[in-house]
Design a protein around this motif. Sequence first.
Motif, mmCIF file in Angstrom:
data_model
loop_
_atom_site.group_PDB
_atom_site.id
_atom_site.type_symbol
_atom_site.label_atom_id
_atom_site.label_comp_id
_atom_site.label_asym_id
_atom_site.label_seq_id
_atom_site.Cartn_x
_atom_site.Cartn_y
_atom_site.Cartn_z
ATOM 1 N N ASN A 49 35.340 38.730 40.244
ATOM 2 C CA ASN A 49 34.838 37.628 41.075
ATOM 3 C C ASN A 49 34.976 37.961 42.555
ATOM 4 O O ASN A 49 34.061 37.742 43.352
ATOM 5 C CB ASN A 49 35.613 36.350 40.761
ATOM 6 C CG ASN A 49 34.802 35.351 39.960
ATOM 7 O OD1 ASN A 49 33.628 35.124 40.253
ATOM 8 N ND2 ASN A 49 35.411 34.737 38.955
ATOM 9 N N LYS A 50 36.136 38.501 42.889
ATOM 10 C CA LYS A 50 36.378 38.860 44.290
ATOM 11 C C LYS A 50 35.414 39.954 44.742
ATOM 12 O O LYS A 50 34.847 39.893 45.846
ATOM 13 C CB LYS A 50 37.826 39.336 44.454
ATOM 14 C CG LYS A 50 38.185 39.749 45.867
ATOM 15 C CD LYS A 50 39.605 40.286 45.938
ATOM 16 C CE LYS A 50 39.912 40.808 47.337
ATOM 17 N NZ LYS A 50 41.266 41.433 47.398
ATOM 18 N N ASP A 51 35.210 40.976 43.876
ATOM 19 C CA ASP A 51 34.289 42.056 44.221
ATOM 20 C C ASP A 51 32.866 41.532 44.404
ATOM 21 O O ASP A 51 32.144 41.959 45.315
ATOM 22 C CB ASP A 51 34.304 43.125 43.121
ATOM 23 C CG ASP A 51 35.580 43.948 43.135
ATOM 24 O OD1 ASP A 51 36.354 43.811 44.098
ATOM 25 O OD2 ASP A 51 35.803 44.720 42.184
ATOM 26 N N GLN B 232 36.520 47.885 50.094
ATOM 27 C CA GLN B 232 37.104 46.788 49.337
ATOM 28 C C GLN B 232 36.766 46.811 47.847
ATOM 29 O O GLN B 232 37.359 46.091 47.050
ATOM 30 C CB GLN B 232 36.626 45.455 49.926
ATOM 31 C CG GLN B 232 37.010 45.270 51.387
ATOM 32 C CD GLN B 232 36.351 44.052 51.999
ATOM 33 O OE1 GLN B 232 36.844 42.931 51.839
ATOM 34 N NE2 GLN B 232 35.247 44.248 52.690
ATOM 35 N N LYS C 95 36.339 30.628 35.709
ATOM 36 C CA LYS C 95 36.045 31.924 36.316
ATOM 37 C C LYS C 95 34.704 32.458 35.827
ATOM 38 O O LYS C 95 33.955 33.099 36.584
ATOM 39 C CB LYS C 95 37.165 32.913 35.995
ATOM 40 C CG LYS C 95 38.514 32.474 36.581
ATOM 41 C CD LYS C 95 39.662 33.358 36.168
ATOM 42 C CE LYS C 95 40.966 32.807 36.735
ATOM 43 N NZ LYS C 95 42.134 33.633 36.400
ATOM 44 N N GLU D 235 31.985 38.503 45.335
ATOM 45 C CA GLU D 235 31.947 37.745 46.592
ATOM 46 C C GLU D 235 31.833 38.684 47.788
ATOM 47 O O GLU D 235 31.049 38.449 48.710
ATOM 48 C CB GLU D 235 33.204 36.879 46.709
ATOM 49 C CG GLU D 235 33.253 35.706 45.739
ATOM 50 C CD GLU D 235 34.618 35.028 45.718
ATOM 51 O OE1 GLU D 235 35.492 35.449 46.508
ATOM 52 O OE2 GLU D 235 34.807 34.105 44.907
ATOM 53 N N ASP E 239 39.295 37.739 37.777
ATOM 54 C CA ASP E 239 39.597 37.409 39.185
ATOM 55 C C ASP E 239 39.144 38.541 40.104
ATOM 56 O O ASP E 239 38.509 38.310 41.136
ATOM 57 C CB ASP E 239 41.107 37.188 39.364
ATOM 58 C CG ASP E 239 41.532 35.781 38.990
ATOM 59 O OD1 ASP E 239 40.680 34.877 39.046
ATOM 60 O OD2 ASP E 239 42.710 35.594 38.639
#
Length: 561
Positions: free
Chosen positions: A117-119, A160, A43, A121, A114
């Motif tokens: 990482n999503k933010d 988001q 990660k 992306e 996690d």
Amino acid sequence: MKEASPESDDLLLLSTHLLTSLLSTHLPLIHHFKPKWSLIKSKLLSLQSHLADFSDSHSHSLSSNSLSLAVLSSLSSALNDAVSLAGKCSDPSSLPAGKLRTQSDIDSLSSTLDGINKDCEILLRSGVLSQDGVVSSSQQQPQGREAVRAEVRNLLTRLQIGSSESKNSAMDSLLALLNEDDKNVLIGVAQGIVPVLVRSLDTTSFEMREKIVAAIARVSTIESSKHVLIAEGLSLLNQLIRVIESGSGFAKEKACVALQALSFSKENARAIGCRGGISSLLEICHCGTPSSQAMAAGVLRKLAQFEEIKENFVEENSIPVLIALSAAGTSLARDNSIGCLSNLVCNDETLKVLVAREGGVESLKNYWDSTPIGRGLEPAVELLRNLASYHPIGEVLIFQGFPLRLLPLLNCGVLAVRIAAAGAVFELGFCSKARREMGENGCVSALVRMLDGKAIEEKEAAAKALSSLLMCTVNRKIFRKEERGIIGTVQLLDPLTKVLDKKWPIAVLTTLIHSKKCRKQMVAAGACVYLQKLVELEIVGAKKLLDCLGRGKLWGVFARP
């Protein structure tokens, strides 16, 4: 070019430094929970790649975008925690905080990484970092399509990423943008707002859920955007059903608006029926707000078209609720409830009897007499037609004076209403008394005029109704006096008019074949030419009518005046 703020520079440099230190110095010394740290390493590598992308973004955009600052701030904080935890897990002796506590802290760190990482992306994929400044909709209205696209991308990203307050503000701005112009809806759909909204429905507050449903409802009102909602399938359907079960009056109304767009297919209708949707919709019809009642009845009206779920309507005792709403709801609610009843009783004698027993005929009569002639009467005429096809109820309708109510509709300016009225004339024409009554009061003349209508559906409906009315001798005399009667009917025999069922004009002309004058008019209008072609196409009744016209001299002996 505007210089980057020290804050963004510091956060980016700090995060980069901490990541490098973790990967090169701390992780190789880990002694405890190596499998978990191995997962964290993957990660961290992903985050390192994201930071490189952040560095490549325009510095002025990075510094001016509050979302990027928030993400970098969260990242630096998480990396600091990671350094501290890695130090504890590098000691070969026992863990200072205990094994279970440390394991919980590592799991929490992993989950946090996690999310970051999503933010990252989402932020990088949105393109907002490479925009030449992001215009807030609260500060300035977007000008032009490009500005709207940029604004939508910004708002979707804010939905988001970030705090609940930020997401709530972004949702308000997005709703204002969508309600401003239909073109904004199309741009928003093209930018991918629907999947984001649907995903957000399951993870937001009650207030946010209402706003999201309102946005989805807005999208559903644009015909060319409905396919995007449909593509969300059962996921969206289930969320909307949940809203109509437990949402506020406003949310239920908006959910029903969206459900109307999704109730077009048998599969979706079955899904709504199986998940208790019909029960919830009927509950809204019974005690919802006036506007939500109208929308709920609209969904039920669409669902009632499908034979597969009519049983659900029966199980939920829907008929009394719909009849009550047809008498006491708003104009749209009454319209939709009558339309729903019409769809329910179509091709179902049991439901026709049930509607009649529950006071449906009296309710139909009251609705009819209180509604101005026009499009609003279309569902009422359809219900009349469907009920009249079951003759015991048809007799009640005739006794209640419905045949005389049809003439104004045959002459009205709304095509759909004229067609429906002609269908009702045909169904009520099973009774000789009704046939004569309708003919003497002008229905024959009105139907002859409809034979010359532009729409094929109108021509066919008129011919079908006349085939019933002309079984009455008095009506045949009225028809023969109409200058365009025979000519208009013969023209419907033209094989080039392929979508029109030829059995109806053939039936009309057959009722007149005993009149020598009528036969001459048919021949002069070209009936023999058309009929010969129809005989070759094996159209039922064509050969018999052609033979009758061909034996004109013989018919002259037996002709009636």
